[in-house]
Design a protein around this motif. Structure first.
Motif, short mmCIF file in Angstrom:
data_model
loop_
_atom_site.label_atom_id
_atom_site.label_comp_id
_atom_site.label_asym_id
_atom_site.label_seq_id
_atom_site.Cartn_x
_atom_site.Cartn_y
_atom_site.Cartn_z
N GLN A 1 0.85 -1.18 0.00
CA GLN A 1 0.00 0.00 0.00
C GLN A 1 0.89 1.24 0.00
O GLN A 1 1.78 1.37 0.85
N THR A 2 0.64 2.14 -0.94
CA THR A 2 1.40 3.37 -1.03
C THR A 2 0.43 4.53 -1.20
O THR A 2 -0.44 4.48 -2.08
N PHE B 1 -4.87 5.02 -0.62
CA PHE B 1 -3.67 4.28 -1.00
C PHE B 1 -3.87 3.61 -2.37
O PHE B 1 -4.99 3.28 -2.77
#
Length: 521
Positions: free
Chosen positions: A284-285, A327
């Motif tokens: 997750q970014t 995200f």
């Protein structure tokens, strides 16, 4: 010459406990290894809570801004007490309490014991942290404080992420806006009830429509940090024997953090036996914002004479933490590569209410000392309507898909009553100044914990906006049998509540009798 005689004059003073010199003296005289920090240091450095202050103690580190690590050992090896007696924690997965809950305005000093003595509880290994709340006031005082904090990377940013909560979030608690629609029901209707149209169908439609419809984040300008406090203390001479002391303090802290390009990974070993390197199976970014509120109140009244002292404290701490994140999610588990937009909406509500009653009595010119303590505490933790929503990014095989938004209610309540009785005798053994201390302690704890989890399911795809998933026209109803509907993962086959993620526990800790003798030159 004229000779005048006068009777003996006895002057007695109370040793200050909230200064650096007092703490150094305690460290030098202590039979075990201790360290700590005093209220004088809080004021000089400007730390707003106990977690920030603890970072300055030798051998102590803070994990996640909340949990104390002593000598590098995790929180499971650390114990927290307040005024020398047990207080319950606020997290079922942690042993020590979150130190960020305690504003420094209600604390006299924090002492960390790193080695054992007989009068300490036996359920720690790394260290025991004791929070001493403000004691008898030395003089009349009135203080008001106000502070502002600004970080150019986090504050006054127009892309800060948030979501609509309740109108009382700024006070650290939810006013019911995030309530569970099934609360109070012994039987939870299922989709089968709605499709078959039996007597529970209307109840199902009501619950389906009463879930909060907000599943996405919104952008706003992030506020700056601010805090304020007000306190009052005074003493009053009642008669020749007794003096009354009383004090009251209220503190409030509002802190906002904003993180860009944060990354969370779930690592696992690859399937091939020849490969040992861990790789991220989930990544997750994205960005997320956090708003944390702590409201604290301490009221204290004490009555003392030359040989006796009685004290009553009431402490309440309220904390609310709101998080909103957006995200980019990538799943590469077992080669099933797919991407999604993920939206996280969270609110954590914690509170601690402690009453502390104690007495200290000295006799035989101070050679005998008796001290007793009783401290009931109620602590609660509540995560109302935590929401995780993933919308799959379309590729060559699928269109965008709303996934199954997950909603969680987590509750913890713990009742704790700690009792302690200590006797201290000052004497001489073989010509050495000696202290003999003995006593007993008893702590009773009752904990009630549960997690209730729901999913919003449906056969409709093509959605790319989380805010329209829960609109009335998209939900399953008496006229729309193919819309989104909820499922609870804690009911039995007939829809009755049967939650495997719940438990109650009783714990009793007896320190039936202890004795230690200390001699010094």
């Amino acid at each position: 010459p004229v000779t005048e005689s006068m009777t003996a004059v006895r002057i007695s003073v109370k040793r200050m406990q909230n200064t650096e010199s007092a703490l150094l003296t305690s460290k030098r005289m202590a039979p075990n290894m201790i360290d700590g920090i005093s209220a004088a240091s809080f004021k000089r450095i400007g730390d707003g809570d106990a977690a920030s202050a603890m970072k300055r103690v030798t051998g102590v580190s803070i994990e996640g801004g909340k949990y104390v690590y002593v000598r590098g050992l995790g929180d499971r090896y650390t114990k927290t007490t307040m005024n020398g007696v047990d207080i319950p924690g606020l997290d079922p997965d942690r042993n020590s309490i979150q130190m960020d809950l305690f504003p420094t305005s209600v604390i006299d000093n924090i002492v960390v014991a790193k080695t054992f003595t007989a009068d300490l509880p036996a359920d720690f290994t790394g260290g025991i942290v004791d929070l001493a709340t403000k004691d008898f006031p030395s003089k009349k005082s009135f203080n008001v404080s106000f502070g502002l904090g600004y970080n150019p990377a986090m504050h006054l940013q127009s892309d800060y992420l948030d979501y609509e909560g309740s109108s009382t979030d700024f006070l650290g608690f939810d006013n019911g806006k995030r309530r569970n629609p099934t609360k109070g029901l012994n039987q939870i209707p299922t989709r089968v009830d709605a499709v078959s149209g039996n007597s529970l169908a209307d109840e199902f439609y009501r619950i389906n429509g009463e879930f909060d419809k907000n599943l996405g984040t919104t952008e706003k300008t992030s506020p700056v940090n601010f805090d304020f406090g007000i306190s009052f203390a005074n003493t009053k001479k009642l008669n020749k024997k007794y003096t009354l002391g009383y004090q009251s303090s209220l503190s409030y802290k509002n802190q906002t953090d904003f993180f860009r390009d944060a990354q969370f990974n779930l690592y696992a070993k690859q399937n091939e036996t020849s490969k040992t390197e861990l790789i991220p199976f989930e990544r997750q970014t994205g960005n997320y914002g956090v708003n944390n509120v702590i409201l604290g109140y301490l009221g204290s009244i004490a009555l003392k004479s030359k040989s006796d002292k009685f004290r009553f404290n009431i402490l309440h701490i309220q904390n609310g933490e709101s998080k909103a994140g957006k995200f980019f999610f990538r799943n590469s588990l077992q080669g099933a590569n797919w991407d999604a937009q993920q939206y996280n909406l969270e609110f954590n509500q914690r509170s601690l209410t402690n009453a502390f009653i104690s007495g200290k009595h000295t006799r035989d010119r101070g050679n005998w000392e008796v001290e007793w303590k009783v401290a009931p505490t109620l602590s609660t933790m509540y995560d109302p309507d935590v929401r995780f929503t993933r919308i799959r990014v379309p590729d060559l095989t699928i269109r965008s898909e709303a996934g199954f938004p997950q909603r969680i209610w987590r509750t913890l309540q713990e009742y704790n009553i700690a009792n302690r009785l200590d006797f201290t005798r000052k004497t001489r053994i073989s010509g050495l100044k000696s202290t003999i201390k003995f006593g007993a302690a008893y702590t009773f704890k009752y904990r009630d914990y549960s997690i209730e989890s729901y999913q919003i399911q449906g056969g409709i795809d093509g959605f790319d906006d989380p805010q329209i998933i829960m609109m009335d026209e998209n939900l399953m109803s008496s006229t729309n049998k193919n819309g989104f509907y909820y499922t609870a993962d804690f009911v039995d086959g007939q829809g009755y509540r049967k939650n495997p993620n719940a438990f109650t526990v009783l714990n009793e800790n007896h320190q039936s009798f202890y004795l230690y003798v200390r001699c010094s030159t």
